[in-house]
Write an enzyme that holds these catalytic residues in place. Structure first.
Site, PDB file in Angstrom:
ATOM      1  N   ASP A  74     -26.331 -12.049  21.315  1.00 52.67           N
ATOM      2  CA  ASP A  74     -27.422 -11.532  22.137  1.00 52.67           C
ATOM      3  C   ASP A  74     -27.560 -12.435  23.372  1.00 52.67           C
ATOM      4  O   ASP A  74     -27.979 -13.596  23.257  1.00 52.67           O
ATOM      5  CB  ASP A  74     -28.715 -11.540  21.303  1.00 52.67           C
ATOM      6  N   THR A 145     -27.493  -0.515  39.948  1.00 55.82           N
ATOM      7  CA  THR A 145     -27.883   0.889  40.038  1.00 55.82           C
ATOM      8  C   THR A 145     -28.225   1.296  41.468  1.00 55.82           C
ATOM      9  O   THR A 145     -28.740   0.487  42.245  1.00 55.82           O
ATOM     10  CB  THR A 145     -29.109   1.168  39.141  1.00 55.82           C
ATOM     11  N   SER A 187     -39.014   2.189  38.585  1.00 52.20           N
ATOM     12  CA  SER A 187     -39.426   2.015  37.182  1.00 52.20           C
ATOM     13  C   SER A 187     -39.264   0.538  36.838  1.00 52.20           C
ATOM     14  O   SER A 187     -38.636  -0.213  37.606  1.00 52.20           O
ATOM     15  CB  SER A 187     -38.541   2.850  36.240  1.00 52.20           C
ATOM     16  N   TYR A 189     -37.395  -0.605  34.513  1.00 51.38           N
ATOM     17  CA  TYR A 189     -35.950  -0.823  34.373  1.00 51.38           C
ATOM     18  C   TYR A 189     -35.310  -1.093  35.738  1.00 51.38           C
ATOM     19  O   TYR A 189     -34.565  -2.065  35.914  1.00 51.38           O
ATOM     20  CB  TYR A 189     -35.272   0.392  33.695  1.00 51.38           C
ATOM     21  N   HIS A 190     -35.592  -0.213  36.716  1.00 47.97           N
ATOM     22  CA  HIS A 190     -34.991  -0.405  38.037  1.00 47.97           C
ATOM     23  C   HIS A 190     -35.464  -1.721  38.662  1.00 47.97           C
ATOM     24  O   HIS A 190     -34.726  -2.372  39.394  1.00 47.97           O
ATOM     25  CB  HIS A 190     -35.322   0.781  38.953  1.00 47.97           C
ATOM     26  N   LYS A 193     -33.266  -4.560  37.776  1.00 51.64           N
ATOM     27  CA  LYS A 193     -31.988  -4.592  38.508  1.00 51.64           C
ATOM     28  C   LYS A 193     -32.204  -5.147  39.913  1.00 51.64           C
ATOM     29  O   LYS A 193     -31.293  -5.742  40.503  1.00 51.64           O
ATOM     30  CB  LYS A 193     -31.371  -3.197  38.567  1.00 51.64           C
ATOM     31  N   LEU A 247     -27.958  15.322  34.370  1.00 48.88           N
ATOM     32  CA  LEU A 247     -26.902  16.340  34.347  1.00 48.88           C
ATOM     33  C   LEU A 247     -26.384  16.564  32.920  1.00 48.88           C
ATOM     34  O   LEU A 247     -26.238  17.717  32.474  1.00 48.88           O
ATOM     35  CB  LEU A 247     -25.771  15.939  35.312  1.00 48.88           C
TER      36      LEU A 247
END
Ligand code: UPG
Length: 397
Positions: A74, A145, A187, A189-190, A193, A247
């Site tokens: 981890d 991303t 978000s 999450y974003h 990044k 998608l």
């Protein structure tokens, strides 16, 4: 090369491990298997039946004679174990996928926000910290991303990471400088990044680490040339409201007769890339490391842009599926344009696999084959971006 693939059990990590092993590299997957634990937490499973990582690597060996090594580590929590492993193995390159990658999952609750920040930021920082401490001059390729740029309504083309700006000095002269394109996360999450990007800037400047950051679009498809080789090498395929991406979700919804779940007007324009191109891009990036002491190399890893409602209409025309126009659980621009520079990969030889090339049908076929594994109650996206949105969604029938 000896390549460590952090997060090599995941949706892009696994086909990347196979692709690079097939190309002759010595592959070591490092993973804490968290994606499998999160499936258990959420009570969902991959549409495709996935074997354990040990079984997957055994089948790969039986099929090809090539070995992929697996190490249960981890990155975010086992710093010393990670450092000892790097000290012993000293890989030539490291591909870093070891982060929680779903925006809806990151917004589920305060606990999920904490988990995503702690896991992602610590994983990235621990890795770079250990590399410096060990004097390890491996090329780090990170999967970032397109979401770091945000999806504003301004139609200007997005450059590959850096924005050239003219800054006026005190003497009234204008000096040109490349700055990191302003981060605009949509978000938690974003946001992690975006934080990764700053960590990379610091370590490239301070310690001359060689780092490539790939700003990837939404991946679609499921198979690559290697995952097709054996049933048990199949890639995972997420369809649920947290991990399924737009998608692939529409394609599986069409396959099981579920109305296509368009959020809002579907005016969101996003960047896309097929999974086969995704693994090729990682190989190209590995073959083109930045020089020691140079700035972080940034590529936009995407091949085309599409509006969500256009995708829904296209799949509806192809399959006869109905479209459901749903209240948007996310806080995002209802309509946006998106123009993206991606010349760097094209110049290095990427030949894009586009939506037109018949592979949409392949995904529908895979979805139909495994439709019996789908729990329809897990299809809706229920993770809301704010408490107000959660209340309004629940009020809506
Ligand atoms: N959307 C729908 N209906 C759905 C799912 C999504 O309309 O059923 C919309 C959503 O509101 C958003 C867009 O589609 O506007 C894209 O959503 P999604 O496909 O979930 O992509 P992202 O949340 O942007 O994240 C994915 C990956 C992430 C990666 C990013 C790359 O999960 O890891 O960084 O794509 O752009």
């Amino acid at each position: 090369m000896k390549i460590a693939i952090m997060g090599g059990d995941g949706f892009v990590g696994w086909p990347t491990a196979l692709h690079l092993s097939n190309a002759g590299h010595e592959i070591h997957i490092i993973d804490n298997l968290s994606r499998r634990w999160i499936d258990t937490e959420l009570g969902v499973q991959s549409l495709t039946p996935m074997d354990s990582i040990q079984e997957r690597t055994r089948i790969w060996h039986a099929e090809t004679g090539r070995k992929i090594h697996f190490h249960l580590i981890d990155l975010a929590r086992d710093y010393d174990v990670l450092k000892n492993w790097l000290a012993e193995e000293r890989p030539d390159a490291i591909v870093h996928f070891a982060e929680q990658r779903a925006a809806p999952y990151s917004m589920k609750s305060d606990r999920h926000k904490n988990y995503t920040v702690n896991n992602n930021v610590n994983a990235t920082h621990n890795l770079l910290n250990a590399m410096v401490e060990l004097g390890l001059d491996a090329h780090l390729v990170h999967l970032g991303t397109m979401g770091v740029y945000g999806y504003s309504t301004v139609g200007a083309a997005i450059p590959e990471g850096y924005l050239p700006v003219g800054i006026e000095t005190m003497d009234g002269e204008t000096v040109q400088q490349d700055i990191l394109y302003p981060a605009n996360p949509g978000s938690i999450y974003h946001m992690t990044k975006c934080l990764d990007q700053l960590i990379f800037q610091f370590y490239a400047k301070n310690d001359a680490l060689r780092i490539t950051d790939l700003h990837q679009g939404i991946v679609w498809g499921t198979h690559t040339d290697q995952t097709r080789r054996h049933d048990q090498l199949v890639n995972r395929f997420d369809y649920d409201g947290d991990y399924g991406t737009v998608l692939n979700r529409f394609l599986i919804q069409a396959a099981i007769g579920y109305p296509l779940t368009v959020h809002g007007t579907g005016g969101q324009t996003r960047a896309f890339i097929h999974i086969q191109d995704s693994v090729r891009c990682i190989e190209i990036a590995l073959s083109n490391p930045p020089a020691r002491g140079s700035k972080v190399e940034i590529f936009n890893q995407m091949t085309e842009t599409h509006r969500v409602r256009d995708l829904a209409r296209m799949i509806s025309a192809m399959t006869g599926a109905e479209i459901a126009w749903l209240p948007n659980p996310r806080k995002e621009a209802a309509e946006n344009d998106l123009v993206v520079h991606n010349e760097k990969f094209l110049e290095l030889g990427l030949e894009p696999t586009t939506l037109k090339q018949g592979l949409l049908g392949e995904v529908v076929d895979v979805a139909k084959k495994f439709a019996y594994r789908v729990d329809r109650s897990r299809v809706p996206a229920v993770s809301a971006w704010t408490k107000d949105i959660a209340t309004s969604i629940n009020r809506d029938p």
